[in-house]
Design an enzyme around this catalytic site. Structure first.
Site, mmCIF file in Angstrom:
data_model
loop_
_atom_site.group_PDB
_atom_site.id
_atom_site.type_symbol
_atom_site.label_atom_id
_atom_site.label_comp_id
_atom_site.label_asym_id
_atom_site.label_seq_id
_atom_site.Cartn_x
_atom_site.Cartn_y
_atom_site.Cartn_z
ATOM 1 N N HIS A 1 55.520 39.038 38.827
ATOM 2 C CA HIS A 1 54.589 39.504 39.860
ATOM 3 C C HIS A 1 53.228 38.841 39.682
ATOM 4 O O HIS A 1 52.955 38.204 38.665
ATOM 5 C CB HIS A 1 54.434 41.026 39.783
ATOM 6 C CG HIS A 1 53.985 41.497 38.427
ATOM 7 N ND1 HIS A 1 54.856 41.986 37.475
ATOM 8 C CD2 HIS A 1 52.755 41.528 37.842
ATOM 9 C CE1 HIS A 1 54.186 42.324 36.382
ATOM 10 N NE2 HIS A 1 52.904 42.042 36.580
ATOM 11 N N HIS B 1 47.671 34.893 38.541
ATOM 12 C CA HIS B 1 48.708 34.300 37.709
ATOM 13 C C HIS B 1 49.982 35.137 37.668
ATOM 14 O O HIS B 1 49.984 36.321 37.983
ATOM 15 C CB HIS B 1 48.188 34.074 36.285
ATOM 16 C CG HIS B 1 47.980 35.349 35.502
ATOM 17 N ND1 HIS B 1 46.768 35.990 35.442
ATOM 18 C CD2 HIS B 1 48.837 36.098 34.771
ATOM 19 C CE1 HIS B 1 46.884 37.075 34.708
ATOM 20 N NE2 HIS B 1 48.136 37.165 34.281
#
Length: 296
Positions: free
Chosen positions: A238, A128
């Site tokens: 990220h 995620h």
């Protein structure tokens, strides 16, 4: 949600009268039956482990400590984008983790690098991109929070989009109690990630919750004359692929680690925003991407 859609008796009789056909997929010299993928709504039902204790017991989860303490009536909340790598992509990422493991010459259990690609049973896990910090909602805030989030995401104008990885680095949490091996993400032409961060931070602020990455800009702004301009919030987005309890040697430089071209060329698609409140996950779909030349 029903797991099986049952037809009426007449349809069943017709199906029973015909031989069952199975679709075969060739895998080298072997043949196997192809199974349809599970819908994401079903996967969300089983996307987290069952809580067995309200106390913080690091021995139950590899030495990790609970970021948000359990308090009755409070609901840990997280907003994020989800990516489920296919087997080929997962294999590339596993090779990247293995190479980093060898590079850092991991020797102790504390400095061991743990993959986030699979759980202890070998089941593939989704990855995620966080769009919020860990939030805590009260019971009466749950529905209003979801409604407000849906509205701001729709108003953001963000459609379904894809991103590419652009580097590898180590990133610590706020307490420096864990270090994450993360894939950085390229800035897209329409800056969708930045728009979504702004939208999600707006909702968090409305509910008196902490903001993601926004504090970094506030701290650097006007505090010190020699302070460097903060990086755009989108540049900090990220995807974590592994973690360690101690700072690995390669994390000391603070520089991005080069990634193979096969990973740099991956297209990572995002079609919905996920919102986890307690154990419940809600998907907020993004509108389909507009076709070139379309007026609306």
């Amino acid at each position: 949600m029903a797991l099986v859609a049952y037809s009426d008796s007449s349809d069943t009789d017709k199906e029973d009268a015909q031989p069952t056909k199975k679709r075969k997929v060739r895998d080298g010299a072997k043949s196997k039956t192809a199974l349809p993928p599970l819908p994401s709504t079903f996967q969300d039902l089983y996307s987290s482990t069952v809580r067995t204790s309200t106390q913080d017991d690091p021995s139950l989860h590899g030495g990790r400590r609970r970021v948000t303490l359990h308090i009755e009536g409070n609901w840990p909340t997280h907003v994020y984008l989800e990516w489920r790598p296919n087997p080929e992509e997962a294999q590339l990422l596993a090779g990247l983790i293995a190479a980093q493991y060898a590079h850092d010459k991991v020797a102790s259990e504390q400095s061991k690098i743990h993959s986030l690609l699979q759980n202890d049973l070998g089941v593939s896990l989704p990855l995620h991109v966080s769009l919020s910090r860990p939030l805590v909602l009260r019971t009466e805030q749950k529905d209003p929070f979801l409604d407000r989030l849906r509205n701001v995401i729709l108003a953001s104008g963000v459609h379904i989009f894809t991103v590419k990885p652009n580097g590898l680095r180590w990133h610590s949490n706020e307490s420096n109690s864990r270090y994450f091996l993360v894939l950085g993400l390229e800035r897209t032409q329409k800056a969708e990630m930045s728009s979504l961060l702004t939208a999600c931070n707006r909702v968090a602020k409305d509910f008196d919750q902490p903001l993601l990455y926004a504090e970094d800009a506030n701290i650097a702004k006007g505090k010190r004359k020699d302070a460097k301009p903060p990086a755009p919030a989108e540049a900090k987005c990220h995807i974590s692929i592994a973690w360690s309890l101690e700072a690995p040697p390669s994390s000391q430089t603070g520089e991005d680690i080069p990634i193979p071209s096969a990973i740099a060329e991956l297209d990572i698609p995002f079609s919905e925003i996920k919102v986890r409140i307690g154990q419940d996950v809600t998907a907020v779909p993004l509108p389909a991407a507009r076709k070139k030349g379309a007026l609306f």
